[in-house]
Design a protein around this motif. Structure first.
Motif, PDB file in Angstrom:
ATOM      1  N   ARG A  83       0.916  -1.351  -0.018  1.00  0.00           N
ATOM      2  CA  ARG A  83      -0.089  -0.086   0.162  1.00  0.00           C
ATOM      3  C   ARG A  83       0.686   1.052  -0.121  1.00  0.00           C
ATOM      4  O   ARG A  83       0.242   2.236  -0.289  1.00  0.00           O
ATOM      5  CB  ARG A  83      -0.986  -0.087   1.325  1.00  0.00           C
ATOM      6  N   PRO A  90     -10.807   7.928  -2.682  1.00  0.00           N
ATOM      7  CA  PRO A  90     -12.233   7.304  -2.320  1.00  0.00           C
ATOM      8  C   PRO A  90     -13.157   7.998  -2.962  1.00  0.00           C
ATOM      9  O   PRO A  90     -13.105   8.974  -3.364  1.00  0.00           O
ATOM     10  CB  PRO A  90     -12.168   7.360  -0.656  1.00  0.00           C
ATOM     11  N   HIS A 108      -0.356  12.220   5.176  1.00  0.00           N
ATOM     12  CA  HIS A 108      -0.289  11.114   4.007  1.00  0.00           C
ATOM     13  C   HIS A 108       0.928  10.796   3.838  1.00  0.00           C
ATOM     14  O   HIS A 108       1.239   9.645   3.737  1.00  0.00           O
ATOM     15  CB  HIS A 108      -1.359  11.260   3.161  1.00  0.00           C
TER      16      HIS A 108
ATOM     17  N   ALA B  95      -9.049   6.983   3.741  1.00  0.00           N
ATOM     18  CA  ALA B  95      -7.913   7.368   3.013  1.00  0.00           C
ATOM     19  C   ALA B  95      -6.837   7.088   3.748  1.00  0.00           C
ATOM     20  O   ALA B  95      -5.810   6.526   3.412  1.00  0.00           O
ATOM     21  CB  ALA B  95      -8.141   8.893   2.790  1.00  0.00           C
ATOM     22  N   ILE B  96      -6.900   6.906   5.282  1.00  0.00           N
ATOM     23  CA  ILE B  96      -5.823   6.601   6.231  1.00  0.00           C
ATOM     24  C   ILE B  96      -5.644   5.097   6.166  1.00  0.00           C
ATOM     25  O   ILE B  96      -4.453   4.755   6.163  1.00  0.00           O
ATOM     26  CB  ILE B  96      -6.361   7.238   7.577  1.00  0.00           C
ATOM     27  N   LEU B  97      -6.609   4.373   6.274  1.00  0.00           N
ATOM     28  CA  LEU B  97      -6.490   3.001   6.237  1.00  0.00           C
ATOM     29  C   LEU B  97      -5.974   2.249   4.860  1.00  0.00           C
ATOM     30  O   LEU B  97      -5.519   1.158   5.006  1.00  0.00           O
ATOM     31  CB  LEU B  97      -7.576   2.262   6.594  1.00  0.00           C
ATOM     32  N   ALA B  98      -6.086   3.159   3.946  1.00  0.00           N
ATOM     33  CA  ALA B  98      -5.430   2.671   2.560  1.00  0.00           C
ATOM     34  C   ALA B  98      -4.000   2.947   2.581  1.00  0.00           C
ATOM     35  O   ALA B  98      -3.205   2.476   1.595  1.00  0.00           O
ATOM     36  CB  ALA B  98      -6.101   3.574   1.332  1.00  0.00           C
ATOM     37  N   ARG B  99      -3.415   3.543   3.498  1.00  0.00           N
ATOM     38  CA  ARG B  99      -1.959   3.734   3.851  1.00  0.00           C
ATOM     39  C   ARG B  99      -1.456   2.484   4.365  1.00  0.00           C
ATOM     40  O   ARG B  99      -2.147   1.771   5.075  1.00  0.00           O
ATOM     41  CB  ARG B  99      -1.639   5.043   4.620  1.00  0.00           C
TER      42      ARG B  99
END
Lengths: 318, 283
Positions: A83, A90, A108, B95-99
């Motif tokens: 990832r 999203p 991020h 978006a955070i857990l896609a990191r």
């Protein structure tokens, strides 16, 4: 994240094999097969509930498959380390409203393991790329939906990821924003990244994607280049000195229509028969000034495929 | 995990939670100081002895601590319930857990950041209130630090419960369940004392078990013990220890070390269970 895309990678960017995903009694994916090569720009199409968003979430490990296997950037589905090489916008794009745009990207960058010395430049580059440079210090809570979506795009592009998953990236954007997004995804593809564009806007997909995959009821019902999916289905020939004899020669191949300005159309017609039509027109004394293979629109083909995939009406369960 | 914890602390500052809590603390400490000062003056004017005044002040302090513990329970519920649940409901979590972040890191990071703020608030406001009480009345509780530590433990238990529930249930439901649980736990503690005093073993067993299921009331006993003057404990213990323990504002002894250990293990287990569940759920 990597600064440049590995060209040595021999595995496909995405590979799903007979993936099934059920949420209770609802089947979101029903034996989905999908393969996307490195550096491709692929449009994922389908009506509401076709399984597009579930597919994207599956690739990110946000949902787990009920059955089937797959890989993303050479790693098994849900692999955490992979990832760091994926950028994601999203469908429901929401970012901390109490942070400013630059701080969201900073967060991020840290979570995505962008190397510390490269963070500042990566953040500024992403902000400039989506046109948020002048609003970088403003709180996200004060952003319009379109600006929040631009921020989401910047988050997805941050650190030049190898795979970029964009779920309805232009749903809140005006026409100028949509044009910007098209340029951005083309740039990413030119850089070597693989881009998955999940969209309802067929024209958008038609304009930028190398390949389209059409999903319906959790399965792939069509996949290929635009020419493969939307096959050539006729030909337009501009003929000097048109005459009934020329029309008759062309009519041997299929229904013919003519216009006053000299265009003669034969449709339907298989692509490989176009040279035969031209030869017949010339043989009948016609002067061929232009030949245009005719192609239906992606929209009409899309609707046709969905209709073909519907179960026959009146069918009863056995 | 540290990134998420730092983000949580920053969020609580940016959302002005910390500033509101600080303002409310200053207001309540000023009121406590003014109220105690008036009470002490009134008692002296009526000819009360210093010992009586000290005992009176200690009981007022325990009552204030009790009300404060309710305020802290609500604070823990408001901070803990949306920490993970709110992010899921709003969509921020996607978006955070896609990191490349473990889901456990999100839960533990959120817990750590919330815990730092809530415990710091508890310690600062608790010690400030006790300090003001000492200043205006001349009475100081025997173990102020112990009282504040047990109060922090009580808040941490509530925070852990709300945050864990918030990762499984909607945030508002998680907060409501935790506050109701806190109230029930306190009532069960009172019942356990009453049952012990009356010799009703069955009821006592059930009520005692509830202290182990949700350790907030057991930790509250530690707060009282830290604030209670030794003389009061001595008198109560000498006369009728069972009856004294039936009173929710008396404690003749601090919670047993085993209970304190259990409280820490309880938090780890609840947080672990929430993480286990969260790791496996589809988002």
């Amino acid at each position: 994240m990597t600064a440049s895309v590995s060209t040595a990678a021999s595995t496909p960017a995405i590979e799903l094999r007979r993936v099934v995903k059920r949420f209770g009694k609802t089947t979101a994916l029903d034996g989905l097969d999908l393969q996307v090569g490195r550096g491709e720009l692929v449009g994922l199409l389908g009506p509401n509930g076709a399984g597009k968003t579930t597919t994207v979430k599956l690739l990110l490990g946000l949902v787990r498959p009920t059955a089937g296997t797959g890989s993303v950037l050479g790693a098994p589905l849900g692999d955490r380390t992979a990832r760091s090489r994926i950028g994601y916008l999203p469908e429901l794009f929401r970012y901390q409203p109490w942070l400013n745009a630059r701080e969201v990207l900073g967060l991020h960058a840290r979570l995505g393991h962008v190397a510390k010395p490269a963070r500042h430049d990566a953040i500024e580059q992403a902000l400039q790329r989506v046109g948020l440079g002048e609003r970088a210090g403003d709180r996200v809570g004060g952003f319009s939906k379109g600006m929040q979506q631009r921020l989401g795009l910047a988050v997805a592009l941050l650190g030049e990821p190898e795979l970029i998953l964009l779920d309805e990236p232009t749903s809140a954007l005006d026409p100028v924003g949509r044009t910007d997004v098209r340029a951005i995804v083309r740039d990413a593809r030119d850089r070597g990244a693989t881009v998955i564009l999940n969209s309802h806007l067929l024209s958008e997909v038609e304009q930028v994607c190398d390949r389209v995959v059409i999903l319906h009821r959790g399965r792939t019902i069509a996949a290929g280049t635009l020419d493969e999916v939307v096959a050539v289905d006729g030909v337009r020939v501009r003929v000097g000195h048109a005459s009934p004899a020329i029309e008759a020669a062309a009519a041997v191949f299929g229904p013919v229509a003519t216009t006053a300005d000299g265009w003669l159309t034969v449709r339907p017609l298989a692509a490989e028969r176009i040279p035969d039509v031209v030869a017949a027109i010339v043989g009948a004394g016609g002067r061929v000034e232009a030949v245009e293979p005719g192609r239906g629109s992606l929209e009409s083909r899309f609707l046709e495929l969905l209709a073909d995939d519907e179960p026959p009406t009146g069918a009863t369960a056995s | 995990m540290i990134t998420i914890a730092a983000l949580t602390v920053r969020e609580l500052f940016r959302r002005r939670v910390v500033y509101v809590l600080a303002a409310l603390t200053i207001l309540s400490v000023v009121l406590v100081g003014w109220g105690l000062d008036r009470l002490v003056d009134l008692a002296r004017d009526n000819g009360s002895g210093e010992l009586e005044i000290q005992i009176g002040v200690s009981q007022v302090l325990i009552l204030i601590a009790f009300m404060f513990s309710f305020v802290l329970a609500m604070t823990a519920a408001f901070v803990g319930a949306p920490a993970v649940g709110g992010d899921l409901e709003s969509g921020v979590a996607y978006a955070i857990l896609a990191r490349p972040l473990r889901r456990a890191e999100l839960i533990v990071g959120r817990w750590l950041g919330s815990a730092v703020v809530v415990v710091a608030y508890t310690i600062a406001s608790g010690l400030l209130a006790i300090g003001v009480a000492v200043l205006v009345s001349g009475y100081g509780p025997p173990e102020p630090l112990l009282a504040v530590i047990f109060l922090s433990g009580e808040v941490l238990v509530l925070l852990t419960l709300t945050l864990a529930l918030g990762s499984v249930l909607p945030a508002i439901a998680a907060g409501a369940i935790a506050v109701v649980g806190f109230g029930l736990g306190w009532m069960a503690g009172v019942l356990a004392g009453v049952a012990a005093a009356l010799g009703v073993d069955g009821l006592r067993g059930v009520a005692e078990a509830s202290r182990w299921i949700l350790p907030t009331d057991g930790l509250w006993r530690g707060v009282i013990y830290g604030l209670e003057p030794p003389l009061v404990v001595l008198i109560a213990a000498g006369r009728a220890p069972a009856l004294a323990n039936a009173n929710p504002f008396y404690a003749t002894e601090p919670p047993a070390p085993l209970f304190v250990i259990w409280s820490i293990v309880w938090m780890a287990l609840v947080l672990g269970a929430a993480t286990w569940w969260f790791e496996r759920r589809d988002l």
